[in-house]
Design a protein around this motif. Structure first.
Motif, mmCIF file in Angstrom:
data_model
loop_
_atom_site.group_PDB
_atom_site.id
_atom_site.type_symbol
_atom_site.label_atom_id
_atom_site.label_comp_id
_atom_site.label_asym_id
_atom_site.label_seq_id
_atom_site.Cartn_x
_atom_site.Cartn_y
_atom_site.Cartn_z
ATOM 1 N N UNK A 28 -18.555 -25.948 40.750
ATOM 2 C CA UNK A 28 -19.743 -25.801 41.601
ATOM 3 C C UNK A 28 -19.812 -26.842 42.709
ATOM 4 N N UNK A 29 -18.678 -27.504 42.972
ATOM 5 C CA UNK A 29 -18.574 -28.314 44.175
ATOM 6 C C UNK A 29 -18.659 -29.809 43.995
ATOM 7 N N UNK A 30 -18.877 -30.282 42.766
ATOM 8 C CA UNK A 30 -18.975 -31.725 42.541
ATOM 9 C C UNK A 30 -17.576 -32.329 42.530
ATOM 10 N N UNK A 61 -29.141 -35.478 42.674
ATOM 11 C CA UNK A 61 -29.392 -34.802 43.950
ATOM 12 C C UNK A 61 -28.566 -33.522 44.055
ATOM 13 N N UNK A 62 -27.318 -33.576 43.571
ATOM 14 C CA UNK A 62 -26.442 -32.400 43.614
ATOM 15 C C UNK A 62 -26.974 -31.293 42.706
ATOM 16 N N UNK A 82 -12.247 -26.200 47.754
ATOM 17 C CA UNK A 82 -13.498 -25.517 48.054
ATOM 18 C C UNK A 82 -13.251 -24.377 49.022
ATOM 19 N N UNK A 83 -14.151 -23.420 49.021
ATOM 20 C CA UNK A 83 -13.980 -22.206 49.813
ATOM 21 C C UNK A 83 -13.796 -22.516 51.290
ATOM 22 N N UNK A 84 -12.870 -21.786 51.894
ATOM 23 C CA UNK A 84 -12.675 -21.795 53.332
ATOM 24 C C UNK A 84 -12.265 -20.388 53.743
#
Length: 429
Positions: free
Chosen positions: A259-261, A274-275, A156-158
């Protein structure tokens, strides 16, 4: 014209001049007073004429080039629409000079803070080039990768993917655009790019899976040579999924993963719902691959861009011999295996259809205008001949094409190299 003149005459400043003119002729009408008042009236009359002339000139400047004026009830994009609705279908017009922006600036402000979360095998590379051209044209600052053209397939983005900690100036940089591959982390992206418009793109899951399977050469990674590798994968998915080889991270719910899942969340249906609700709230717009042109029309309005800003040439189009035809049974298996992506896609497809309906009757007019411009652009910049490489088919650029065509000749990876070179000095390469 009559409406413009009426608006000028009704202006409060004009009414004040008319009032003073009448006042001058009241009172004692001696010869001396009459001569004095005549002189003053001439001055007021001259002032009136100058004011009227300035107002009419400004009115013509604002709109008369396209046959519209500031008091006409006409949408700003009608300027471009009229250019591209004639019999020549826009062929005699420059695709970068259609100036809806003469008046559109009065209504909205172009958005320069943009997060485009690039998903795999959804048409995202084509969309990335659109955003990159806009950023380069407007001198915007990109969150570019430290190496190559990908921030990360897996993480994930950092901000540390981009900024060199030892550079004392880099922390003060104001970034404008994120559009290279990386997994989504709303909070960290928002810290790096606050108040941005968040956009992504999705594709029908079975089609996306087939494209991914070909692009990442999953069959070769599986070392399966006996027949239909997709069918074999779906028979024993646990054997091949999900990060055992390059591209393995995309072999189940790839779009949701982008998308982050996390994989650990993929069996918890409550957490998934919820996501998905969270993503719907965080993204301002989600393009639909199967309705690409239509999506661009809505995105154009949301970003307050011009038609010329959303012109595109498809990139990464696969050769026909690298496509696999899927029967209905296989499609159902793929959708069952990628059931979260199915929920994701269907949710955003419903949202897209609602936004088309909310756009109103003008949507089809704007879409026709854009497609006419797109056709004109293609004829000016490309031939109908193609270049075939190991995986893709690309159109051959036209020789001696106009200067404005050259910005379209670079892929997203080539644009990233150009951007990193321009930004070298405060961002590591």
């Amino acid at each position: 014209m009559s409406r413009r003149l009426a608006a000028v005459i009704d202006n409060p400043a004009i009414q004040q001049i008319r009032f003073e003119f009448l006042i001058l002729w009241r009172g004692t009408q001696t010869k001396e007073s009459i001569m004095s008042k005549v002189g003053r009236c001439w001055l007021l009359f001259a002032g009136l004429m100058i004011f009227v002339g300035i107002r009419l000139a400004y009115s013509f400047y604002e709109g008369s080039v396209f046959g519209i004026g500031p008091h006409d009830n006409i949408h700003p994009d009608d300027a471009v629409r009229r250019l591209y609705s004639s019999e020549d279908n826009g062929r005699n017009h420059s695709f970068s000079s259609a100036r809806a922006d003469l008046v559109s600036a009065e209504i909205c402000t172009p958005q320069h803070q943009i997060v485009f979360l690039k998903t795999h095998k959804t048409g995202s590379s084509t969309m990335t080039t659109v955003i990159q051209r806009y950023g380069l044209k407007n001198g915007l600052v990109f969150l570019s990768p430290t190496h190559g053209h990908i921030l990360s397939h897996y993480s994930k983005f950092d901000l540390d993917m981009v900024i060199k900690k030892t550079n004392p100036y880099s922390r003060n940089v104001t970034f404008n655009i994120l559009c290279n591959h990386v997994r989504y982390d709303h909070d960290k992206i928002n810290d790096a790019l606050p108040n941005a418009t968040h956009v992504t793109i999705v594709r029908e899951p079975a089609s996306q899976f087939e494209s991914m399977f070909s692009y990442f050469k999953i069959k070769a990674a599986m070392r399966y040579r006996k027949g239909d590798a997709i069918e074999e994968f779906l028979r024993h998915p646990a054997k091949y999924c999900c990060r055992r080889f390059h591209g393995g991270h995309q072999t189940r719910n790839g779009m949701s993963h982008d998308l982050g899942l996390d994989y650990s969340e993929m069996e918890n249906e409550t957490a998934i719902e919820a996501k998905l609700a969270q993503l719907a709230a965080e993204f301002d717009f989600v393009l639909i691959n199967e309705h690409f042109d239509e999506s661009l029309i809505i995105l154009k309005r949301k970003l307050c861009w011009d038609f010329s800003d959303i012109l595109y040439i498809k990139t990464g189009v696969r050769r026909d011999d690298r496509r696999t035809s899927l029967d209905d049974r296989t499609i159902e298996k793929i959708r069952a295996w990628n059931w979260i992506d199915v929920k994701l896609y269907e949710r955003f497809l419903r949202s897209f259809r609602q936004q088309v309906a909310d756009y109103g009757d003008r949507f089809q007019e704007d879409l026709a205008t854009f497609r006419a411009m797109q056709g004109s652009f293609f004829q000016k910049c490309y031939t109908n001949k193609t270049i075939v490489d190991d995986r893709t088919v690309n159109y051959l650029p036209r020789q001696n094409a106009a200067q404005e065509c050259k910005a379209f000749y670079s892929s997203d990876s080539e644009n990233t190299k150009k951007i990193k070179k321009l930004q070298n000095g405060w961002q590591r390469l």
